[in-house]
Motif scaffolding. Structure first.
Motif, PDB file in Angstrom:
ATOM      1  N   PRO A  86     -21.160  10.277  16.040  1.00  0.00           N
ATOM      2  CA  PRO A  86     -22.120   9.167  15.968  1.00  0.00           C
ATOM      3  C   PRO A  86     -22.826   9.045  14.617  1.00  0.00           C
ATOM      4  N   HIS A  87     -22.954  10.164  13.882  1.00  0.00           N
ATOM      5  CA  HIS A  87     -23.680  10.139  12.614  1.00  0.00           C
ATOM      6  C   HIS A  87     -22.796   9.745  11.432  1.00  0.00           C
ATOM      7  N   MET A  88     -21.481   9.594  11.677  1.00  0.00           N
ATOM      8  CA  MET A  88     -20.542   9.260  10.610  1.00  0.00           C
ATOM      9  C   MET A  88     -20.175   7.777  10.647  1.00  0.00           C
ATOM     10  N   SER A  89     -19.833   7.246   9.491  1.00  0.00           N
ATOM     11  CA  SER A  89     -19.326   5.878   9.415  1.00  0.00           C
ATOM     12  C   SER A  89     -17.917   5.830   9.999  1.00  0.00           C
ATOM     13  N   VAL A  90     -17.438   4.601  10.230  1.00  0.00           N
ATOM     14  CA  VAL A  90     -16.059   4.424  10.687  1.00  0.00           C
ATOM     15  C   VAL A  90     -15.096   5.052   9.682  1.00  0.00           C
ATOM     16  N   ARG A  91     -15.352   4.841   8.397  1.00  0.00           N
ATOM     17  CA  ARG A  91     -14.497   5.399   7.349  1.00  0.00           C
ATOM     18  C   ARG A  91     -14.414   6.928   7.457  1.00  0.00           C
ATOM     19  N   ASP A  92     -15.574   7.560   7.636  1.00  0.00           N
ATOM     20  CA  ASP A  92     -15.599   9.029   7.694  1.00  0.00           C
ATOM     21  C   ASP A  92     -15.003   9.551   8.998  1.00  0.00           C
ATOM     22  N   ASN A  93     -15.213   8.816  10.107  1.00  0.00           N
ATOM     23  CA  ASN A  93     -14.602   9.217  11.373  1.00  0.00           C
ATOM     24  C   ASN A  93     -13.083   9.206  11.262  1.00  0.00           C
ATOM     25  N   MET A  94     -12.550   8.152  10.657  1.00  0.00           N
ATOM     26  CA  MET A  94     -11.096   8.018  10.574  1.00  0.00           C
ATOM     27  C   MET A  94     -10.484   9.049   9.624  1.00  0.00           C
ATOM     28  N   LYS A 154      -7.338  -4.054  11.832  1.00  0.00           N
ATOM     29  CA  LYS A 154      -8.341  -5.086  11.573  1.00  0.00           C
ATOM     30  C   LYS A 154      -9.763  -4.511  11.629  1.00  0.00           C
ATOM     31  N   LEU A 155      -9.929  -3.372  10.982  1.00  0.00           N
ATOM     32  CA  LEU A 155     -11.231  -2.701  10.930  1.00  0.00           C
ATOM     33  C   LEU A 155     -11.827  -2.705   9.526  1.00  0.00           C
ATOM     34  N   GLY A 156     -11.218  -3.455   8.604  1.00  0.00           N
ATOM     35  CA  GLY A 156     -11.666  -3.434   7.207  1.00  0.00           C
ATOM     36  C   GLY A 156     -13.119  -3.805   7.024  1.00  0.00           C
ATOM     37  N   ASP A 157     -13.642  -4.711   7.856  1.00  0.00           N
ATOM     38  CA  ASP A 157     -15.035  -5.150   7.719  1.00  0.00           C
ATOM     39  C   ASP A 157     -16.029  -4.191   8.372  1.00  0.00           C
ATOM     40  N   TYR A 158     -15.509  -3.152   9.021  1.00  0.00           N
ATOM     41  CA  TYR A 158     -16.398  -2.262   9.780  1.00  0.00           C
ATOM     42  C   TYR A 158     -16.432  -0.829   9.241  1.00  0.00           C
ATOM     43  N   LEU A 159     -15.783  -0.581   8.122  1.00  0.00           N
ATOM     44  CA  LEU A 159     -15.606   0.793   7.641  1.00  0.00           C
ATOM     45  C   LEU A 159     -16.926   1.499   7.349  1.00  0.00           C
ATOM     46  N   ASP A 160     -17.959   0.752   6.986  1.00  0.00           N
ATOM     47  CA  ASP A 160     -19.237   1.393   6.645  1.00  0.00           C
ATOM     48  C   ASP A 160     -20.240   1.368   7.797  1.00  0.00           C
ATOM     49  N   ARG A 161     -19.807   0.885   8.950  1.00  0.00           N
ATOM     50  CA  ARG A 161     -20.691   0.905  10.122  1.00  0.00           C
ATOM     51  C   ARG A 161     -20.556   2.224  10.872  1.00  0.00           C
ATOM     52  N   GLY A 212     -14.169  -2.061  22.326  1.00  0.00           N
ATOM     53  CA  GLY A 212     -12.814  -2.231  21.810  1.00  0.00           C
ATOM     54  C   GLY A 212     -12.687  -1.766  20.374  1.00  0.00           C
ATOM     55  N   GLN A 213     -13.722  -2.036  19.560  1.00  0.00           N
ATOM     56  CA  GLN A 213     -13.694  -1.581  18.168  1.00  0.00           C
ATOM     57  C   GLN A 213     -13.748  -0.060  18.088  1.00  0.00           C
ATOM     58  N   ARG A 214     -14.529   0.571  18.943  1.00  0.00           N
ATOM     59  CA  ARG A 214     -14.582   2.041  18.950  1.00  0.00           C
ATOM     60  C   ARG A 214     -13.226   2.628  19.315  1.00  0.00           C
ATOM     61  N   GLN A 215     -12.553   2.001  20.280  1.00  0.00           N
ATOM     62  CA  GLN A 215     -11.248   2.518  20.649  1.00  0.00           C
ATOM     63  C   GLN A 215     -10.253   2.347  19.506  1.00  0.00           C
ATOM     64  N   ARG A 216     -10.372   1.259  18.756  1.00  0.00           N
ATOM     65  CA  ARG A 216      -9.509   1.074  17.594  1.00  0.00           C
ATOM     66  C   ARG A 216      -9.776   2.129  16.526  1.00  0.00           C
ATOM     67  N   VAL A 217     -11.036   2.517  16.365  1.00  0.00           N
ATOM     68  CA  VAL A 217     -11.361   3.592  15.419  1.00  0.00           C
ATOM     69  C   VAL A 217     -10.708   4.899  15.861  1.00  0.00           C
ATOM     70  N   ALA A 218     -10.766   5.173  17.161  1.00  0.00           N
ATOM     71  CA  ALA A 218     -10.128   6.387  17.684  1.00  0.00           C
ATOM     72  C   ALA A 218      -8.623   6.366  17.430  1.00  0.00           C
ATOM     73  N   ILE A 219      -8.012   5.193  17.594  1.00  0.00           N
ATOM     74  CA  ILE A 219      -6.581   5.069  17.310  1.00  0.00           C
ATOM     75  C   ILE A 219      -6.326   5.227  15.816  1.00  0.00           C
ATOM     76  N   GLY A 220      -7.203   4.637  14.986  1.00  0.00           N
ATOM     77  CA  GLY A 220      -7.061   4.769  13.538  1.00  0.00           C
ATOM     78  C   GLY A 220      -7.149   6.205  13.075  1.00  0.00           C
ATOM     79  N   ARG A 221      -8.003   6.983  13.719  1.00  0.00           N
ATOM     80  CA  ARG A 221      -8.113   8.412  13.388  1.00  0.00           C
ATOM     81  C   ARG A 221      -6.790   9.124  13.607  1.00  0.00           C
ATOM     82  N   SER A 222      -6.005   8.649  14.580  1.00  0.00           N
ATOM     83  CA  SER A 222      -4.684   9.226  14.819  1.00  0.00           C
ATOM     84  C   SER A 222      -3.653   8.714  13.822  1.00  0.00           C
TER      85      SER A 222
END
Length: 337
Positions: free
Chosen positions: A88-96, A122-129, A137-147
């Motif tokens: 939760p404390h990391m950005s989308v970029r750092d999570n991935m 399609k997460l380019g606009d959310y990398l710093d959130r 749905g966006q959180r699940q996409r981040v989880a998939i992106g991490r893989s």
């Protein structure tokens, strides 16, 4: 990308056997879905492939390599869970990019892989959130992106959409289908939702009590179920099953007669294969489900009709079965044709 093969795999918890000699080959680039009722062993089987559960007997091959005794980290597989499990404390970029950072990958390589995964998803606009600022749905996409950034041999999904509401599940089904087309990766997916299975899978594996009941394309399973269990599990509303004798098919080994709701036409009484009386009418817009009580010991049946069908409770009707669309099953539930 690689094939995955299971050879007579079993799983025992003490004296209880939950996976009972499963043989299966998943081809390179194939999207396979495990379905079945709760407790059938589908998630356990997926965890065995991932290495999160020990294989009691049998072999698991990843490509040409025997991975049965390998730990999860050595199998080259990426697993996406029902829970997003994002920091939760990391950005989308750092999570991935976290797994790559922990593995000591260079910063520029991590950045490139994260950017590419974000483009695909399609997460380019959310990398710093942060995760709290995203939809489910966006959180699940981040989880998939991490893989995705790990370039896995195959993706394993354990009911990834079950926490989403109905509208988001439809959206994510579309995105997963497009993801598979884009990556061409081997994917194994577990769900209890047969709609997900029918719309996403190249082939479906139907599990019943730790065994494979049938493997096939969605079309094969729907049109040619191997047994009564598959016939009634695949399809919504489920296949109508009545005594074969009720429609004059009770000779020989036939015990049950099955027919899909859309393969029964409502006609005037006395002009069909059975007579019935309408019990409940369920209007769903494009479709209307008509639930009837059929005569001759057939019992309750569900029919699919047009949305503007003028049926009413208590109405006497006839039921005409589409020629060649019926299924016969023997006393053990095995399909006869």
């Amino acid at each position: 990308m690689a094939s995955i093969e299971l050879r007579a795999v079993e799983k025992w918890f003490g004296t209880v056997q939950v996976i009972k000699g499963v043989d299966l080959r998943v081809e390179e680039g194939e999207f396979i879905i495990f379905v079945g009722p709760s407790g059938c062993g589908k998630s356990t089987l997926l965890r065995m492939i991932a290495g999160l559960e020990e294989t009691s007997r049998g072999q698991i091959l990843v490509g040409d390599r025997d991975a049965t005794a390998e730990p999860p980290s050595k199998r080259g597989l990426a697993m996406v869970f029902q829970s997003y499990a994002l920091y939760p404390h990391m950005s989308v970029r750092d999570n991935m990019g976290f797994a790559l950072k922990a593995a000591g990958e260079p910063k520029d390589r991590i950045a490139a892989k994260v950017e590419e995964a974000a483009r695909v998803l399609k997460l380019g606009d959310y990398l710093d959130r942060r995760p709290k600022d995203l939809s489910g749905g966006q959180r699940q996409r981040v989880a998939i992106g991490r893989s995705i950034v790990r370039d896995p041999t195959a993706f394993l999904f354990d009911e990834p959409l079950s926490n989403l509401d109905a509208a988001l599940r439809v959206e994510m089904r579309y995105e997963l289908a497009k993801l598979h087309q884009s990556l061409g990766s081997t994917m194994i997916y577990v769900t209890h939702d047969q709609v997900e299975a029918m719309t996403l899978a190249d082939r479906i594996v139907v599990l019943e009590a730790g065994r494979i009941a049938q493997v096939g394309t969605p079309k094969e399973l729907y049109e040619r179920p191997a047994n009564l269990f598959v016939a009634q599990f695949i399809g919504s509303p489920k296949m109508n099953v009545i005594p074969a004798s009720a429609v004059g098919q009770g000779g020989g080994a036939a015990q049950d007669f099955g027919i899909r709701p859309e393969h029964v036409d409502i006609v005037p009484p006395g002009q069909g294969d059975l007579d019935a009386r309408v019990d409940v009418v369920e209007y769903l817009g494009a479709d209307t489900y008509v639930i009837v009580e059929a005569e001759g010991g057939a019992g309750r049946m569900t029919l699919r009709d047009l949305g503007n069908a003028p049926h009413r409770p208590g109405q006497a009707v006839g039921l005409r079965f589409a020629e060649g669309r019926g299924h016969l099953f023997d006393a053990a539930g095995k399909a006869l044709r």
